[in-house]
Design a protein around this motif. Structure first.
Motif, PDB file in Angstrom:
ATOM      1  N   HIS A 221       9.867  38.198 -24.119  1.00 35.59           N
ATOM      2  CA  HIS A 221       9.349  39.478 -24.627  1.00 35.59           C
ATOM      3  C   HIS A 221      10.189  39.837 -25.851  1.00 35.59           C
ATOM      4  O   HIS A 221      11.325  40.312 -25.734  1.00 35.59           O
ATOM      5  N   ALA A 222       9.634  39.589 -27.038  1.00 34.04           N
ATOM      6  CA  ALA A 222      10.344  39.842 -28.291  1.00 34.04           C
ATOM      7  C   ALA A 222       9.995  41.242 -28.769  1.00 34.04           C
ATOM      8  O   ALA A 222       8.975  41.452 -29.407  1.00 34.04           O
ATOM      9  N   MET A 223      10.826  42.208 -28.440  1.00 35.27           N
ATOM     10  CA  MET A 223      10.513  43.604 -28.755  1.00 35.27           C
ATOM     11  C   MET A 223      11.402  44.172 -29.857  1.00 35.27           C
ATOM     12  O   MET A 223      11.214  45.301 -30.295  1.00 35.27           O
ATOM     13  N   LYS A 242       3.087  29.842 -26.881  1.00 37.15           N
ATOM     14  CA  LYS A 242       1.826  30.589 -26.831  1.00 37.15           C
ATOM     15  C   LYS A 242       2.155  32.035 -27.161  1.00 37.15           C
ATOM     16  O   LYS A 242       2.873  32.702 -26.417  1.00 37.15           O
ATOM     17  N   ILE A 243       1.636  32.535 -28.285  1.00 44.01           N
ATOM     18  CA  ILE A 243       2.012  33.859 -28.788  1.00 44.01           C
ATOM     19  C   ILE A 243       0.891  34.859 -28.543  1.00 44.01           C
ATOM     20  O   ILE A 243      -0.261  34.624 -28.907  1.00 44.01           O
ATOM     21  N   VAL A 244       1.259  35.991 -27.948  1.00 37.86           N
ATOM     22  CA  VAL A 244       0.326  37.099 -27.731  1.00 37.86           C
ATOM     23  C   VAL A 244       0.909  38.330 -28.412  1.00 37.86           C
ATOM     24  O   VAL A 244       2.126  38.572 -28.367  1.00 37.86           O
ATOM     25  N   VAL A 245       0.048  39.114 -29.056  1.00 42.31           N
ATOM     26  CA  VAL A 245       0.473  40.319 -29.770  1.00 42.31           C
ATOM     27  C   VAL A 245      -0.405  41.490 -29.343  1.00 42.31           C
ATOM     28  O   VAL A 245      -1.371  41.319 -28.605  1.00 42.31           O
ATOM     29  N   GLU A 246      -0.068  42.667 -29.841  1.00 43.44           N
ATOM     30  CA  GLU A 246      -0.881  43.848 -29.545  1.00 43.44           C
ATOM     31  C   GLU A 246      -2.059  43.962 -30.514  1.00 43.44           C
ATOM     32  O   GLU A 246      -3.201  44.044 -30.097  1.00 43.44           O
ATOM     33  N   PHE A 247      -1.765  43.975 -31.813  1.00 41.54           N
ATOM     34  CA  PHE A 247      -2.780  44.187 -32.840  1.00 41.54           C
ATOM     35  C   PHE A 247      -2.396  43.324 -34.033  1.00 41.54           C
ATOM     36  O   PHE A 247      -1.400  43.596 -34.707  1.00 41.54           O
ATOM     37  N   VAL A 288       5.302  33.876 -25.531  1.00 42.98           N
ATOM     38  CA  VAL A 288       5.975  34.938 -26.272  1.00 42.98           C
ATOM     39  C   VAL A 288       5.032  36.129 -26.393  1.00 42.98           C
ATOM     40  O   VAL A 288       3.889  35.982 -26.842  1.00 42.98           O
ATOM     41  N   PHE A 289       5.501  37.296 -25.988  1.00 43.71           N
ATOM     42  CA  PHE A 289       4.796  38.538 -26.302  1.00 43.71           C
ATOM     43  C   PHE A 289       5.551  39.190 -27.446  1.00 43.71           C
ATOM     44  O   PHE A 289       6.668  39.695 -27.271  1.00 43.71           O
ATOM     45  N   ASP A 290       4.965  39.138 -28.634  1.00 48.31           N
ATOM     46  CA  ASP A 290       5.591  39.687 -29.842  1.00 48.31           C
ATOM     47  C   ASP A 290       5.190  41.148 -29.946  1.00 48.31           C
ATOM     48  O   ASP A 290       4.166  41.497 -30.518  1.00 48.31           O
ATOM     49  N   SER A 291       6.017  42.014 -29.386  1.00 48.63           N
ATOM     50  CA  SER A 291       5.676  43.426 -29.232  1.00 48.63           C
ATOM     51  C   SER A 291       6.318  44.257 -30.340  1.00 48.63           C
ATOM     52  O   SER A 291       7.540  44.267 -30.491  1.00 48.63           O
ATOM     53  N   VAL A 292       5.490  44.957 -31.104  1.00 46.47           N
ATOM     54  CA  VAL A 292       6.002  45.889 -32.113  1.00 46.47           C
ATOM     55  C   VAL A 292       5.623  47.328 -31.783  1.00 46.47           C
ATOM     56  O   VAL A 292       6.016  48.256 -32.485  1.00 46.47           O
ATOM     57  N   GLY A 293       4.849  47.501 -30.718  1.00 42.39           N
ATOM     58  CA  GLY A 293       4.355  48.822 -30.349  1.00 42.39           C
ATOM     59  C   GLY A 293       3.068  49.131 -31.080  1.00 42.39           C
ATOM     60  O   GLY A 293       2.939  48.888 -32.282  1.00 42.39           O
ATOM     61  N   PHE A 294       2.096  49.659 -30.336  1.00 37.55           N
ATOM     62  CA  PHE A 294       0.825  50.017 -30.964  1.00 37.55           C
ATOM     63  C   PHE A 294       0.342  51.339 -30.391  1.00 37.55           C
ATOM     64  O   PHE A 294       0.659  51.706 -29.259  1.00 37.55           O
TER      65      PHE A 294
END
Length: 341
Positions: A221-223, A242-247, A288-294
């Motif tokens: 979880h890359a926050m 495997k990369i997942v993002v919010e937007f 990887v969940f590349d989380s920047v906040g949405f």
């Protein structure tokens, strides 16, 4: 208009409990991500300064409009100030009237942690028992507690370049059942762990670890990377995961994937929630969940707080809006106070 202060949020957590609040918030997030197509979405409006950034994050559906004012000033802690603070508003989309003004500093930490846990539900191994926390600043405890609400964690390994932050982290989580293991460096912390959370306050491109340092089947979880030019993971690692993002449009600007192309991104989180795409597909892939906040996350958090505030009669009713007898006669609200001389 209802106003929820920091004291009101504290009372709310005392009434229902932190774990119950996080569990309910995860459900609200999952529900709203499942309705992704019903939202009016845009990347956040950011103004960058020498020492940080101030952002506005809007989101709406046909029922509610929400936005958050939030800053990101990593150097603030040296002045005894929080590096991230937020205020949020929820409005009735049918009339445009505001319903709720709420503190969102605590709420941002809670919704960020809950979103990470939601993503891990689809991307981490179900048998995950160990977690590495890289960076033990203001967000760290929230992250661990949220993940522990979905995974029966037995071991938390942690590292920060600030020994005082590590001591604070250990002290705050001492009453929990999992084992806390302080580590001397990042490599020691992530060795053979099931889940890695990166939450550093760096303001530049850096590599916390390399692909060869990560065990097969690890979820990351890359926050911590949340502004242009700031990253924590290497391009080599990202290309192999495997990369997942919010937007996607927002994450390409501010996330780890600003080093990559859109084609390197496997999915947005809503696609996993709606089963449009599969999450983890085997026990060995690195995710990887590349989380920047949405803003959908803030929308869900404000929606939950408004519901709970009404349910438990919390917050203050503040008259911020004029209420003339004749809605076409706004001037009338001033007439009793005018000096006629």
């Amino acid at each position: 208009m209802k106003v929820m202060s920091i004291n009101d949020i504290q009372k709310l957590i005392k009434i229902i409990g932190l774990k119950a609040f996080l569990t309910r918030l995860i459900l609200f997030l999952e529900s709203d991500f499942a309705r992704w197509d019903t939202f009016h979405k845009s990347i956040r409006h950011a103004t960058y300064f020498a020492h940080g950034a101030i952002e506005l994050m809007p989101c709406a559906n046909e029922q509610f409009y929400a936005f958050k004012y939030v800053n990101s000033y990593p150097g603030n802690t040296a002045q005894g100030k929080l590096s991230v603070i937020g205020i949020g508003q929820l409005s009735d989309a049918t009339t445009g009237y505001p319903l709720l003004l709420s503190e969102m500093t605590l709420l941002t930490a809670l919704r960020t942690a809950a979103t990470g846990a939601l993503a891990a539900k689809y991307l981490a191994r179900e048998d995950a028992r160990s977690l590495a926390m890289i960076g033990t600043g203001a967000q760290a405890e929230f992250q661990v507690i949220a993940f522990n609400s979905l995974f029966p964690l037995q071991q938390i390994r942690y590292f920060d370049i600030d020994p005082a932050a590590m001591a604070k982290f250990s002290r705050n989580l001492a009453s929990y059942a999992f084992e806390l293991i302080p580590c001397a460096n990042v490599g020691e912390a992530i060795h053979n762990t099931d889940i890695i959370i990166t939450a550093t306050a760096t303001t530049r491109r850096m590599r916390l670890f390399e692909l060869q340092d990560v065990a097969a089947g690890t979820h990351i979880h890359a926050m911590g990377g949340d502004s242009p030019g700031k990253t924590e993971l290497s391009q080599t690692l990202l290309k192999a995961a495997k990369i997942v993002v919010e937007f996607i449009p927002q994450t390409l600007k501010e996330g780890e994937v600003q080093q990559c192309d859109a084609s390197d991104i496997y999915a947005e989180l809503w696609e996993l929630v709606t089963k449009r795409k599969r999450g983890r597909e085997n026990a060995t892939e690195i995710t990887v969940f590349d989380s920047v906040g949405f803003a959908v996350e803030d929308f869900a958090a404000l929606r939950l707080v408004y519901e709970l505030a009404l349910e438990h009669q919390l917050g203050s009713e503040i008259a911020l809006l004029p209420e003339p007898d004749d809605p076409k006669d706004l001037f009338s609200v001033l007439i009793p106070f005018l000096n006629q001389n």
